[in-house]
Scaffold this active site. Structure first.
Site, PDB file in Angstrom:
ATOM      1  N   LYS A 283     -13.701  27.644 -32.264  1.00 36.34           N
ATOM      2  CA  LYS A 283     -13.688  29.114 -32.200  1.00 36.34           C
ATOM      3  C   LYS A 283     -13.850  29.770 -33.573  1.00 36.34           C
ATOM      4  O   LYS A 283     -14.275  30.917 -33.658  1.00 36.34           O
ATOM      5  CB  LYS A 283     -12.396  29.606 -31.528  1.00 36.34           C
ATOM      6  N   ASP A 319     -11.128  36.395 -24.998  1.00 38.81           N
ATOM      7  CA  ASP A 319      -9.767  35.862 -24.846  1.00 38.81           C
ATOM      8  C   ASP A 319      -8.734  36.984 -24.916  1.00 38.81           C
ATOM      9  O   ASP A 319      -7.762  36.996 -24.169  1.00 38.81           O
ATOM     10  CB  ASP A 319      -9.444  34.860 -25.976  1.00 38.81           C
TER      11      ASP A 319
END
Ligand code: ATR
Length: 480
Positions: A283, A319
């Site tokens: 990420k 997210d």
């Protein structure tokens, strides 16, 4: 074609396998080497009972099979099986033309010429496939990629051999994408298992047919995926593929095990991928390859969604939304003023940012204090060590668990020893298992619970919108 590799040791158990998978498969491979010796002799009767096109194979031990007979004995068994109506026979690269091949040709059985490499991808793979295709009707290469670079190499080789009738198989976890995208690689078929994999990295026939719709991939199919390491356990293919099916969107979403992000981007270009999800541990490392990043990615420092834009890749983060959406009403109504966030790893970055962005007062508790301090500084919040958790009992509205403690198969551990009063909202971002020890403790005290699968689904839904431009179809992913 999706070809089921039969794994039974009797012909009747092989028939059962075909029956159980009939709706998912176009053909099957009868592996004589897996059958009991007395069953091998009855193989000629099998095609009529099976009622679908069959490949006849008797794999030797050195090629990954179980046959340890002499070449003469093996030939005899194959010859007798050829009395039945098989569609294809698999003959290994080193076997010179013999009576088995002659009989097969006489009967119009098509010849697959194959080689296996369990250690890697041989340097001369290109010329070997080419030569094999001239010695049979179809060339088959089953090789073992060990990296994303190897996978890219296999796709390139497949492309260079576009006009050659062939089957290219990437064995093991690294090869899964080329098994699923077999049509993109120009392979005649892909091998599937019914449940347990017969060969390393095999995907089940049911998943190939229903989840990936691998047999429907065409020139126009949009390719999406998820990169991570590990990645094969994720539920994201379920969320996205079911979404695509529900709106009749011609696209496929599959997992890519990755060891090098830079090379994955080369593969993504090569496959003309339209977008992909990013999970642990990429990420952060994905950021340097993006031409454009959203405000959230900039502020959070992590990206979980990459989409193709004209001339560049754009990174976004869903997210934070996935986490926030299930508790948004409670924040807006003022029920949540302050929160305790357990953990300061990659996953908590987006969560702490999301809470702070909504004006929630946050205290980060982490085993390693320096990590908590770093994240707290970035987001202007408090921090403490896990050992001091009891200090916050009765003082917070929300407790979020973001560490990997409690993840399957550790059903019985929680990262904190914390007495819930019952007034807190407890939120665990782990989704396997659904009910973690942390949530069980909270439930016992009467707390309101939120599960990791809510976050997973909500981040996936927004990601689906970014990928396709369509809302996620209602009820497309039941059971999640
Ligand atoms: P990532 O950064 O990729 O999310 P990670 O480095 O494993 O993954 O961190 C996850 C979080 O779980 C961290 O907060 C980590 O605490 P540390 O910063 O002290 O490593 C936490 N964590 C992992 N195992 C733990 C354990 N056994 N007890 C308590 N916390 C743990």
């Amino acid at each position: 074609m999706i070809c089921l590799t039969l794994s039974g040791n009797t012909l009747s158990s092989c028939l059962d396998e075909i029956r159980q998978n009939r709706e998912y498969i176009d053909m099957a491979e009868l592996r004589l080497d897996l059958l009991d010796p007395e069953e091998q002799l009855k193989a000629a009767s099998f095609p009529e009972q099976a009622g679908i096109p069959l490949i006849l194979t008797m794999r030797r031990k050195e090629d990954g099979g179980r046959c340890t007979l002499s070449e003469k004995e093996r030939r005899q068994i194959l010859l007798s099986a050829l009395d039945g109506d098989f569609s294809y026979i698999d003959i290994e690269e080193d076997i010179k033309r013999n009576e088995v091949e002659d009989k097969a040709r006489e009967k119009g059985v098509r010849i697959i010429r194959s080689f296996h490499d369990f250690s890697g991808i041989p340097d001369d793979i290109y010329s070997r496939i080419y030569r094999l295709s001239e010695r049979g009707d179809v060339a088959k290469a089953a090789v073992t990629p060990h990296s994303i670079h190897d996978l890219l190499k296999l796709f390139r080789i497949a492309d260079e051999l576009k006009d050659v009738p062939k089957i290219i198989i990437g064995m093991g976890d690294w090869g899964i994408p080329i098994r699923i995208l077999y049509r993109k690689a120009g392979s005649l078929l892909t091998f599937a298992c019914s449940g347990e994999a017969v060969a390393p990295g095999q995907v089940s026939a049911k998943d190939l047919k229903l989840l990936y719709r691998a047999d429907r991939v065409d020139e126009r199919t949009g390719i999406y995926g998820i990169i991570g390491n590990p990645v094969l356990h994720t539920s994201s293919p379920l969320i996205h593929n079911l979404g695509f099916h529900a709106i009749n969107y011609n696209a496929i979403y599959l997992p890519f095990l990755v060891d090098n992000v830079r090379i994955f981007f080369a593969l993504a270009e090569y496959l003309r991928m339209r977008g992909f999800s990013v999970t642990i541990p990429f990420k952060d490392s994905v950021l340097m390859y993006l031409g454009n990043i959203s405000r959230e990615v900039k502020q959070i420092g992590a990206c979980n969604t990459v989409v193709r834009m004209p001339g560049m890749w754009k990174g976004m983060n869903t997210d934070y939304y996935g986490f926030l959406n299930p508790i948004l009403k409670d924040i807006e109504s003022g029920r949540i003023h302050n929160a305790l966030v357990i953990g300061a790893g990659g996953a908590s970055q987006a969560i702490v940012w999301a809470l702070r962005n909504r004006g929630v007062k946050v205290t980060i508790l982490n085993r390693t204090l320096t990590r908590a301090e770093k994240l707290a500084r970035l987001n202007i919040c408090e921090y403490d060590t896990l050992d001091n958790a009891s200090k916050y009992e009765g003082k917070v509205d929300l407790v979020v668990q973001t560490t990997s403690v409690g993840l399957y198969p550790d059903f019985d551990i929680s990262p904190i020893d914390f007495h819930f009063t019952g007034k807190e909202i407890a939120y665990d971002i782990i989704y396997k298992p659904r009910m973690t020890k942390f949530l069980r403790d909270a439930e016992a005290a009467g707390c309101t619970l939120h599960y990791g699968e809510e976050m997973l689904l909500d981040q996936g839904k927004l990601q689906f919108e970014l990928f396709t431009g369509y809302h996620y179809p209602k009820d497309a992913a039941p059971g999640l």
